[in-house]
Structures are given as C-alpha cells and as structure tokens.
Design an enzyme around this catalytic site. Structure first.
Site, PDB file in Angstrom:
ATOM      1  CG  ASP A  23      -2.157   1.851  -2.895  1.00  0.00           C
ATOM      2  OD1 ASP A  23      -3.170   2.394  -3.353  1.00  0.00           O
ATOM      3  OD2 ASP A  23      -1.355   1.559  -2.398  1.00  0.00           O
ATOM      4  CG  ASP A  72       0.703   7.992  -4.873  1.00  0.00           C
ATOM      5  OD1 ASP A  72       0.322   8.648  -4.699  1.00  0.00           O
ATOM      6  OD2 ASP A  72       1.189   6.720  -3.583  1.00  0.00           O
ATOM      7  NE  ARG A  79      -3.934  -1.399   0.468  1.00  0.00           N
ATOM      8  CZ  ARG A  79      -3.665  -2.946  -1.241  1.00  0.00           C
ATOM      9  NH1 ARG A  79      -3.025  -2.231  -2.658  1.00  0.00           N
ATOM     10  NH2 ARG A  79      -4.909  -3.634  -1.447  1.00  0.00           N
ATOM     11  CB  CYS A  80      -0.067   4.453  -1.002  1.00  0.00           C
ATOM     12  SG  CYS A  80       0.532   6.258  -1.151  1.00  0.00           S
ATOM     13  N   PRO A  81       2.490   4.674   0.720  1.00  0.00           N
ATOM     14  CG  PRO A  81       4.597   6.279   2.295  1.00  0.00           C
ATOM     15  CD  PRO A  81       3.345   4.218   2.681  1.00  0.00           C
TER      16      PRO A  81
END
Length: 76
Positions: free
Chosen positions: A41, A47, A14-16
């Site tokens: 994600d 991103d 998952r981010c980041p």
C-alpha cells in the site's frame, strides 16, 4: 541489507492495516529486534515512519524494491 528478526507480511492490506498489525506484533518481540513489514500500500511509506515517530520506535530503513518493505527496530 541485513536480515530482520521477523518478517510481517502485510501485502494486499490497505491503510491502516499494516500499521495496526505492526503495532500488535512489535510488543511481542524483544527490545532491539527488527521487524520487516512487507506492505504494498503506497500509504505505508508515510504511515510506518510516522507511527515510529509517534510511538518512539526506530524506523531503520525503507526498501522500495523488489517489493516495498520497511524495517522497524523495537526500542522500548
């Protein structure tokens, strides 16, 4: 779709984390190399291109299917 020089598998992260892993790996590759980031994600679609703009790297392409992937070329 041309083949990348390296594949970075960030699926399930998952981010980041996908961007962090890209930022760690890219400097280890030669200038001009293309890394394909596999990232499922949904935030990676925003991103990764944003990170490329901020860091002066070349966002080459997004490949939404069959599994989301993003190609980044090291420019510096």
């Amino acid at each position: 779709m041309s083949e990348p020089d390296e594949i970075l598998d960030c699926r399930g992260q998952r981010c980041p984390l996908p961007v962090i892993n890209l930022a760690r790996r890219l400097p280890e590759l030669p200038v001009g190399a293309v890394v394909r980031v596999l990232a499922d994600d949904p935030a990676a679609a925003v991103d990764i291109p944003a990170w490329c703009r901020m860091r002066g790297q070349d966002f080459v392409a997004a490949h939404p299917t069959p599994s989301p992937a993003y190609d980044v070329r090291r420019t510096q």
